[in-house]
Design an enzyme around this catalytic site. Structure first.
Site, mmCIF file in Angstrom:
data_model
loop_
_atom_site.group_PDB
_atom_site.id
_atom_site.type_symbol
_atom_site.label_atom_id
_atom_site.label_comp_id
_atom_site.label_asym_id
_atom_site.label_seq_id
_atom_site.Cartn_x
_atom_site.Cartn_y
_atom_site.Cartn_z
ATOM 1 N N ARG A 121 -7.752 -4.223 -3.278
ATOM 2 C CA ARG A 121 -7.233 -3.101 -4.073
ATOM 3 C C ARG A 121 -8.210 -2.813 -5.216
ATOM 4 N NH1 ARG A 121 -2.463 -2.637 -1.765
ATOM 5 N NH2 ARG A 121 -1.564 -4.544 -0.901
ATOM 6 N N CYS A 136 0.831 -1.216 0.000
ATOM 7 C CA CYS A 136 0.000 0.000 0.000
ATOM 8 C C CYS A 136 0.861 1.259 0.000
ATOM 9 C CB CYS A 136 -0.926 0.008 1.220
ATOM 10 S SG CYS A 136 -2.049 -1.397 1.271
#
Lengths: 228, 66
Positions: free
Chosen positions: A132, A55
Site C-alpha cells: 500500500r 483494498c
C-alpha cells in the site's frame, strides 16, 4: 534487476524532491502518461489486489476524498498487478454492491513496469502484490512525499488530504507545518540560519511585525498565514 | 482505448473531445468545454491524433477534416 523468483533488486527507488519515474501505462481510463498530469498534483497509489477486502474499503475511501482532492488541483491514480478487465469488474462491483463510484483511473501493471520503477513490491511482504504505497507528485513532476503501509493495514485517506494541504501551504508561503497541522492553524517560521537572525527572532520588533507571532524559543516560532 | 472503440468508432469521451474541437483549442480549453479532467483530455487527444482524427496546429488541436 529481475531475479529468478520474480523479485526486484538493485532498482533505484524514488527519492523525495527528485523527478518521479516516468511511465506510460494502460489504465481503466485509457493509456495515461505521467506527463498527462503536468501542472497539477498527482497522488499515485498502489493496492495489493482487486476483489480483496482492505483494498475495497480503501478504494471507497479514496473515492470519498476525490472531490476534496480535485478542489486542491490533485488527481488520484491507482495501481495494482491486475488486468484492466479485473479492475473494471472490481470497480463495477464496488459501485453495484455499495453505490460508490470509483472516479479515478487504475493502472493495470501486469508487467510490473510502474511498480518496479516506484519500488511498490516489497518482497518481504509479497512477491506477487504491490504494497500500500502512496506517492505525492507535484506540478513539476517531483516526488514530494511517500507513504508505505503493509498489506494488513488500510490507509487513512484524510491524512492524504492533510498532506496535500500541508505541501501546498509550504510551497505557497515558504513555511513548514507542525505535527497534525490543519488549514487555519498557525505555521512554523523556518529556523534562523545565522546567529544574527536567531537573535532578531527574539526581539519584540520581529514579533510586532509578524502576524499571529508566537515564540517558544528562537528555533520554534509560529505565525498566522492566509489560506492557500 | 479510451476514445476509440475496437471497431474504430468513437467512444462517448472521444465524441466529446472531437465535438469540442470544432474550433482549434488547447487541452486546457477542451477540459473546460467538456468538463473532462485535463489528464483525460491530454491522453484522449494523443489517441485521437495517432488515429488521424485530430490534428495539431502549434499548441492547439483541431478536428482533422478533409
Amino acid at each position: 534487476m529481475e531475479t529468478t523468483d520474480g523479485t526486484t533488486t538493485g532498482a533505484r527507488l524514488p527519492r523525495l524532491n527528485e523527478p518521479a519515474p516516468d511511465f506510460e501505462a494502460t489504465t481503466t481510463h485509457g493509456v495515461i502518461r505521467l506527463a498527462d498530469y503536468a501542472g497539477g498534483w498527482l497522488v499515485l497509489f498502489s493496492h495489493p489486489a482487486d476483489f480483496t477486502p482492505v483494498c475495497t474499503t480503501e478504494f471507497m475511501a479514496f473515492a470519498a476524498i476525490y472531490p476534496e482532492l480535485q478542489r486542491r488541483h490533485t488527481e488520484l491514480l491507482g495501481l495494482s498487478i491486475d488486468s484492466v478487465s479485473a479492475h473494471i469488474a472490481w470497480v463495477r462491483n464496488i459501485e453495484e454492491k455499495t453505490g460508490v463510484a470509483i472516479p479515478f483511473p487504475v493502472i493495470a501493471d501486469l508487467d510490473r513496469a510502474v511498480a518496479t520503477a516506484y519500488g511498490m513490491v516489497m518482497p518481504g511482504e509479497s512477491t506477487t502484490e504491490t504494497s500500500r504505497c502512496v506517492f505525492v507528485i507535484d506540478p513539476i513532476g517531483r516526488v514530494r512525499a511517500m507513504i508505505y503501509y503493509p498489506l494488513t493495514t488500510g490507509r487513512n485517506t484524510e491524512e492524504i488530504v492533510r498532506l496535500i494541504d500541508a505541501l501546498q501551504m509550504s510551497d505557497a508561503r515558504q513555511v513548514s507545518t507542525p505535527a497534525n497541522w490543519r488549514p487555519g492553524d498557525k505555521v512554523l517560521i523556518p529556523t534562523p540560519p545565522t546567529v544574527e537572525t536567531a537573535a532578531e527572532r527574539m526581539t519584540e520588533e520581529f514579533a510586532s511585525r509578524t502576524e499571529g507571532f508566537e515564540r517558544v524559543d528562537w528555533y520554534l516560532c509560529t505565525k498566522s498565514v492566509e489560506a492557500v | 482505448m479510451a476514445c476509440l472503440n475496437a471497431d474504430g468508432t468513437l467512444s462517448p469521451s472521444g465524441r466529446a473531445l472531437v465535438a469540442a474541437l470544432a474550433a482549434p483549442s488547447t487541452p486546457e480549453e477542451v477540459a473546460r468545454t467538456t468538463g473532462l479532467a485535463l489528464y483525460r483530455v491530454r491522453s484522449g487527444l494523443r489517441e485521437l491524433v495517432a488515429a488521424g482524427l485530430v490534428a495539431i496546429d502549434g499548441d492547439r488541436y483541431r478536428a482533422a477534416g478533409p
